[in-house]
Design a protein around this motif. Sequence first.
Motif, PDB file in Angstrom:
ATOM      1  N   VAL A 127      17.668  11.502 -25.670  1.00  0.00           N
ATOM      2  CA  VAL A 127      17.921  12.815 -26.270  1.00  0.00           C
ATOM      3  C   VAL A 127      17.359  12.838 -27.691  1.00  0.00           C
ATOM      4  CG1 VAL A 127      19.692  14.471 -26.972  1.00  0.00           C
ATOM      5  CG2 VAL A 127      20.033  13.041 -24.932  1.00  0.00           C
ATOM      6  N   ILE A 128      16.569  13.859 -28.014  1.00  0.00           N
ATOM      7  CA  ILE A 128      16.029  14.004 -29.365  1.00  0.00           C
ATOM      8  C   ILE A 128      17.134  14.515 -30.275  1.00  0.00           C
ATOM      9  CG2 ILE A 128      14.358  15.223 -30.747  1.00  0.00           C
ATOM     10  CD1 ILE A 128      12.465  14.498 -28.726  1.00  0.00           C
ATOM     11  N   ARG A 129      17.360  13.827 -31.382  1.00  0.00           N
ATOM     12  CA  ARG A 129      18.435  14.227 -32.302  1.00  0.00           C
ATOM     13  C   ARG A 129      17.988  15.368 -33.194  1.00  0.00           C
ATOM     14  NH1 ARG A 129      19.608   9.233 -36.084  1.00  0.00           N
ATOM     15  NH2 ARG A 129      18.922   7.999 -34.319  1.00  0.00           N
ATOM     16  N   ASP A 130      18.929  16.242 -33.506  1.00  0.00           N
ATOM     17  CA  ASP A 130      18.679  17.285 -34.505  1.00  0.00           C
ATOM     18  C   ASP A 130      19.698  17.186 -35.634  1.00  0.00           C
ATOM     19  OD1 ASP A 130      20.940  18.151 -33.219  1.00  0.00           O
ATOM     20  OD2 ASP A 130      20.285  20.237 -32.981  1.00  0.00           O
ATOM     21  N   TRP A 147      19.492   7.676 -43.393  1.00  0.00           N
ATOM     22  CA  TRP A 147      18.481   8.146 -44.334  1.00  0.00           C
ATOM     23  C   TRP A 147      17.079   7.940 -43.774  1.00  0.00           C
ATOM     24  CZ3 TRP A 147      14.599   5.436 -46.894  1.00  0.00           C
ATOM     25  CH2 TRP A 147      13.926   6.147 -47.912  1.00  0.00           C
ATOM     26  N   GLY A 148      16.835   6.765 -43.207  1.00  0.00           N
ATOM     27  CA  GLY A 148      15.521   6.471 -42.665  1.00  0.00           C
ATOM     28  C   GLY A 148      15.151   7.376 -41.506  1.00  0.00           C
ATOM     29  N   HIS A 149      16.101   7.624 -40.615  1.00  0.00           N
ATOM     30  CA  HIS A 149      15.804   8.483 -39.471  1.00  0.00           C
ATOM     31  C   HIS A 149      15.637   9.941 -39.886  1.00  0.00           C
ATOM     32  CE1 HIS A 149      15.920   5.795 -36.057  1.00  0.00           C
ATOM     33  NE2 HIS A 149      17.011   5.220 -36.522  1.00  0.00           N
ATOM     34  N   THR A 150      16.186  10.304 -41.038  1.00  0.00           N
ATOM     35  CA  THR A 150      16.015  11.676 -41.526  1.00  0.00           C
ATOM     36  C   THR A 150      14.612  11.902 -42.076  1.00  0.00           C
ATOM     37  OG1 THR A 150      18.367  11.852 -42.091  1.00  0.00           O
ATOM     38  CG2 THR A 150      16.867  13.396 -43.174  1.00  0.00           C
ATOM     39  N   GLU A 191      10.417   5.715 -33.257  1.00  0.00           N
ATOM     40  CA  GLU A 191      11.030   5.502 -31.958  1.00  0.00           C
ATOM     41  C   GLU A 191      12.294   4.666 -32.121  1.00  0.00           C
ATOM     42  OE1 GLU A 191       9.741   4.044 -27.453  1.00  0.00           O
ATOM     43  OE2 GLU A 191       8.371   3.848 -29.149  1.00  0.00           O
ATOM     44  N   GLU A 192      13.264   4.909 -31.232  1.00  0.00           N
ATOM     45  CA  GLU A 192      14.544   4.205 -31.307  1.00  0.00           C
ATOM     46  C   GLU A 192      14.432   2.810 -30.691  1.00  0.00           C
ATOM     47  OE1 GLU A 192      17.426   4.596 -32.568  1.00  0.00           O
ATOM     48  OE2 GLU A 192      17.395   6.643 -33.329  1.00  0.00           O
ATOM     49  N   LEU A 193      13.770   1.923 -31.399  1.00  0.00           N
ATOM     50  CA  LEU A 193      13.656   0.537 -30.960  1.00  0.00           C
ATOM     51  C   LEU A 193      14.542  -0.334 -31.840  1.00  0.00           C
ATOM     52  CD1 LEU A 193       9.788   0.284 -30.468  1.00  0.00           C
ATOM     53  CD2 LEU A 193      11.526   0.601 -28.694  1.00  0.00           C
ATOM     54  N   PHE A 194      15.272  -1.253 -31.228  1.00  0.00           N
ATOM     55  CA  PHE A 194      16.126  -2.135 -32.009  1.00  0.00           C
ATOM     56  C   PHE A 194      15.302  -3.093 -32.869  1.00  0.00           C
ATOM     57  CE2 PHE A 194      19.258  -1.106 -28.613  1.00  0.00           C
ATOM     58  CZ  PHE A 194      20.189  -0.508 -29.442  1.00  0.00           C
ATOM     59  N   ALA A 218      12.812  -2.179 -34.693  1.00  0.00           N
ATOM     60  CA  ALA A 218      12.253  -1.439 -35.829  1.00  0.00           C
ATOM     61  C   ALA A 218      12.812  -2.000 -37.135  1.00  0.00           C
ATOM     62  CB  ALA A 218      12.588   0.039 -35.706  1.00  0.00           C
ATOM     63  N   PRO A 219      11.987  -2.105 -38.188  1.00  0.00           N
ATOM     64  CA  PRO A 219      12.462  -2.657 -39.471  1.00  0.00           C
ATOM     65  C   PRO A 219      13.710  -1.961 -40.009  1.00  0.00           C
ATOM     66  CG  PRO A 219      10.078  -2.453 -39.489  1.00  0.00           C
ATOM     67  CD  PRO A 219      10.541  -1.799 -38.227  1.00  0.00           C
ATOM     68  N   LEU A 220      13.853  -0.673 -39.723  1.00  0.00           N
ATOM     69  CA  LEU A 220      15.019   0.059 -40.206  1.00  0.00           C
ATOM     70  C   LEU A 220      16.326  -0.506 -39.647  1.00  0.00           C
ATOM     71  CD1 LEU A 220      15.962   2.489 -41.895  1.00  0.00           C
ATOM     72  CD2 LEU A 220      15.732   3.891 -39.836  1.00  0.00           C
ATOM     73  N   HIS A 221      16.235  -1.169 -38.511  1.00  0.00           N
ATOM     74  CA  HIS A 221      17.433  -1.700 -37.856  1.00  0.00           C
ATOM     75  C   HIS A 221      17.678  -3.167 -38.179  1.00  0.00           C
ATOM     76  CE1 HIS A 221      16.646   1.614 -34.641  1.00  0.00           C
ATOM     77  NE2 HIS A 221      17.383   2.071 -35.646  1.00  0.00           N
ATOM     78  N   TRP A 222      16.834  -3.775 -38.983  1.00  0.00           N
ATOM     79  CA  TRP A 222      17.008  -5.205 -39.258  1.00  0.00           C
ATOM     80  C   TRP A 222      18.321  -5.490 -39.986  1.00  0.00           C
ATOM     81  CZ3 TRP A 222      11.396  -6.739 -41.173  1.00  0.00           C
ATOM     82  CH2 TRP A 222      10.533  -6.684 -40.074  1.00  0.00           C
ATOM     83  N   GLY A 223      18.789  -4.543 -40.777  1.00  0.00           N
ATOM     84  CA  GLY A 223      20.049  -4.750 -41.488  1.00  0.00           C
ATOM     85  C   GLY A 223      21.207  -4.956 -40.543  1.00  0.00           C
ATOM     86  N   PHE A 224      21.219  -4.220 -39.436  1.00  0.00           N
ATOM     87  CA  PHE A 224      22.290  -4.391 -38.455  1.00  0.00           C
ATOM     88  C   PHE A 224      22.282  -5.811 -37.890  1.00  0.00           C
ATOM     89  CE2 PHE A 224      21.510   0.280 -38.028  1.00  0.00           C
ATOM     90  CZ  PHE A 224      22.745   0.695 -38.477  1.00  0.00           C
ATOM     91  N   VAL A 225      21.077  -6.298 -37.603  1.00  0.00           N
ATOM     92  CA  VAL A 225      20.961  -7.649 -37.046  1.00  0.00           C
ATOM     93  C   VAL A 225      21.380  -8.698 -38.073  1.00  0.00           C
ATOM     94  CG1 VAL A 225      19.385  -9.325 -36.024  1.00  0.00           C
ATOM     95  CG2 VAL A 225      19.102  -6.880 -35.523  1.00  0.00           C
TER      96      VAL A 225
END
Length: 256
Positions: free
Chosen positions: A136-139, A202-205, A210-213, A215-222
């Motif tokens: 689903v594309i987020r808005d 903020w990054g996704h805004t 693409e929603e890949l785990f 992706a550098p934006l998600h490295w903080g979660f890991v």
Amino acid sequence: MSLTEKAGVAAKAQTDSIVNYRPAYLAMAALGTFYVGIRIYEQYFGWKAGLDSFAPEFQTYWLNIMWTELPLEFIAFCAVGGYLWKTRDRNINAVAPREEMRRLITLIGWLLVYAFTVYWGASYFTEQDGTWHQTVIRDTDFTPSHILEFYLSYPIYIIAGWGAFMYGRTRIPQFANRISLAFLLFFAGPFMIFPNVGLNEWGHTFWFMEELFTAPLHWGFVFFGWFGLAMFGTVLQILGRVIELSKEYEKDVLAI
């Protein structure tokens, strides 16, 4: 101590159980039921009322949940910490070995609940969030998946970890007299996943990605999720003290 008193102590030691995981099992059963329930809710109202954030039904079925859960979670966080601190043992160094053993086992129950909630939040709901956003594309940043993942399941496991940490700090000499680095990391690492949500949103805004785990934006979660490995150090510290107390208990029984 007289022979009669010694016999009474021995009898009490044999009949009284210091192991009681019933509260932990009940907590996990209640939380599990709750998580399944909200997942069913998401399955139904996510598709029915969660695809357009500008629609009136989105406010009704989703934003109302978020504006309700956030203050309740903050109150619960403060209440758990405040209660454990107010009822703390003010003579922590005088705790009897048997009572310390009971408290250590209770702490293990706290950690079981913490691990259970971390799984649901940082594993199950996080994985299904990736599936949702690949479909689903987020808005909006406050999607149905995020409202249940970031703003519900994450705070719940933070509250559970906070409770476990505060229980150890207020009731067990081993953790009250000095701060356990392993225990601190075990709580603080997953806790920092929640502030990392801000960077993620903020990054996704501002970036279309693409929603890949991976992706550098998600490295903080890991990165912060890896702090959960401090669980092994925490458990080793607890088991080490359990072994010491067991030896002391054996000596007391043999002396009787």
